[in-house]
Design a protein around this motif. Structure first.
Motif, PDB file in Angstrom:
ATOM      1  N   PRO A   9       0.806  -1.221   0.000  1.00  0.00           N
ATOM      2  CA  PRO A   9       0.000   0.000   0.000  1.00  0.00           C
ATOM      3  C   PRO A   9       0.837   1.267   0.000  1.00  0.00           C
ATOM      4  N   VAL A  10       2.002   1.262   0.673  1.00  0.00           N
ATOM      5  CA  VAL A  10       2.860   2.453   0.668  1.00  0.00           C
ATOM      6  C   VAL A  10       3.386   2.710  -0.734  1.00  0.00           C
ATOM      7  N   ARG A  12       2.177   1.695  -3.543  1.00  0.00           N
ATOM      8  CA  ARG A  12       1.124   2.013  -4.503  1.00  0.00           C
ATOM      9  C   ARG A  12       0.749   3.491  -4.458  1.00  0.00           C
ATOM     10  N   SER A  13       0.879   4.099  -3.296  1.00  0.00           N
ATOM     11  CA  SER A  13       0.482   5.502  -3.193  1.00  0.00           C
ATOM     12  C   SER A  13       1.644   6.468  -3.363  1.00  0.00           C
ATOM     13  N   LEU A  14       2.882   5.939  -3.358  1.00  0.00           N
ATOM     14  CA  LEU A  14       4.044   6.830  -3.351  1.00  0.00           C
ATOM     15  C   LEU A  14       4.112   7.695  -4.593  1.00  0.00           C
ATOM     16  N   ALA A  16       1.869   8.703  -6.659  1.00  0.00           N
ATOM     17  CA  ALA A  16       0.839   9.741  -6.680  1.00  0.00           C
ATOM     18  C   ALA A  16       1.180  10.861  -5.698  1.00  0.00           C
ATOM     19  N   ARG A  17       1.676  10.488  -4.504  1.00  0.00           N
ATOM     20  CA  ARG A  17       2.030  11.512  -3.516  1.00  0.00           C
ATOM     21  C   ARG A  17       3.211  12.353  -3.967  1.00  0.00           C
ATOM     22  N   ARG A  18       4.205  11.705  -4.563  1.00  0.00           N
ATOM     23  CA  ARG A  18       5.383  12.448  -5.017  1.00  0.00           C
ATOM     24  C   ARG A  18       5.039  13.365  -6.191  1.00  0.00           C
TER      25      ARG A  18
END
Length: 359
Positions: A9-10, A12-14, A16-18
């Motif tokens: 999960p980390v 997968r979202s990294l 998009a967050r970056r």
């Protein structure tokens, strides 16, 4: 990406967050980390941006490790504190990141370009480059430019691409690091003899390369006894400072402030003129000075002897004579340019120095 390393999960979202962070915090003039534009498409890494991945590929390459045994200016100096091509690379990268951060540009891009910019340097620094260039022009009508060879190293000679790409390569030889296009452009265009890089991040490395080498080469020249501090020209020293750290600090502050106003990577007129004056002084007194000329004669003998030996028969080149499909000039270039100083000297001694024997 390793098919067995499924993103959590980390991861997968990294991305998009970056990407959201870059959109909010980076300058509109900054290069973006996504999407990755590579010559061979790849899945992105779950935990690293494409540019971080390029940085890691460069740092883990054999060519990067060899930089620790390649000359910056002084060949085989007596002392542990002289710069090598590796320490120069680290200094360029560190200063470049400082400038990029101050201008809200992409630090990951300048880091990858900075770490990769000199991978194609031959042994013995710029003297070795000049001799190899002369040899190639005289025998093959070609030439050698280290910034072009740096790109060849990451594109062809290194083999850190995914195994599937290696298996699919037509000749089974080096398939390169498959770096992003902005990194490749920055490496190719880092020299003042090359076209201007297309990104501001690449232009930072191009200018900071000069900031770093002029100042650390002064330090090494004083340490070696080639210069005294009092020999340095008074006018540029008055503008930039009387120590290496003060000069670098002055040049970096000038670069950031002037570039922020210009929307490009440029120096102020006074600081730029002072740096050019120091560079001219270094060419006259150090790079082309009497001590360098004496070393040039020795280095030319070593490099020319090896060049003629390998150019006389490609079968003499180890590991099957180089990358399949390359012509003789390129194969000789790849092998010689990849040598460290000490490996080059050992290869020369094996050819030119008689081995001891018993009667």
């Amino acid at each position: 990406m390793d098919p067995h390393a499924q993103p959590g999960p980390v991861a997968r979202s990294l991305a998009a967050r970056r990407q959201a962070w870059e959109a909010e915090h980076l300058s509109p003039l900054a290069a973006r980390s996504w999407p990755a534009r590579r010559r061979r498409p790849e899945e992105d890494c779950g935990l690293r941006s494409p540019l971080q991945r390029d940085r890691d590929r460069i740092v883990h390459s054999k060519a990067f490790r060899r930089l620790k045994h390649k000359t910056q200016v002084f060949v085989a100096p007596e002392g542990d504190h002289f710069r090598t091509r590796l320490t120069h690379t680290i200094e360029v990268t560190q200063i470049s990141r400082t400038v990029a951060r101050a201008l809200a540009l992409n630090e990951d891009l300048v880091e990858a370009v900075g770490l990769g910019h000199d991978l194609g340097h031959p042994p013995f620094g710029h003297i070795g480059e000049a001799v190899l260039d002369d040899c190639l022009r005289e025998r093959f009508g070609t030439g050698f430019r280290h910034y072009e060879h740096s790109l060849r190293v990451v594109d062809v000679l290194e083999k850190a691409a995914p195994l599937a790409a290696l298996a699919a390569s037509a000749d089974g030889g080096g398939v390169g690091l498959n770096l992003c296009e902005d990194v490749r452009d920055g490496i190719l265009c880092h020299s003042g003899r090359a076209p201007m890089p297309r990104t501001l991040e690449g232009r930072i490395v191009r200018l900071v390369d000069r900031v770093a080498y002029i100042n650390h080469d002064i330090d090494d020249a004083v340490r070696a006894g080639v210069l005294r501090e009092s020999d340095l020209p008074a006018e540029p020293i008055a503008v930039l400072g009387d120590t290496g750290s003060r000069r670098i600090d002055a040049l970096v502050h000038d670069l950031v402030e002037t570039s922020a106003v210009a929307g490009d990577i440029v120096q102020g007129a006074e600081a730029g003129a002072a740096m050019d004056a120091l560079r001219s002084f270094m060419f006259e007194r150090v790079y082309l000075g009497a001590a360098a000329r004496r070393e040039h004669v020795k280095i030319e003998r070593v490099v020319r002897t090896l060049f003629e030996w390998y150019a006389g028969d490609a079968d003499r080149i180890p590991d099957g004579g180089g990358v399949p499909g390359a012509d003789l000039a390129q194969r000789v270039t790849d092998y010689l340019a990849g040598m460290t100083d000490r490996y080059c000297i050992r290869a020369f001694e094996a050819l030119a120095v008689p081995e001891s024997f018993a009667l």
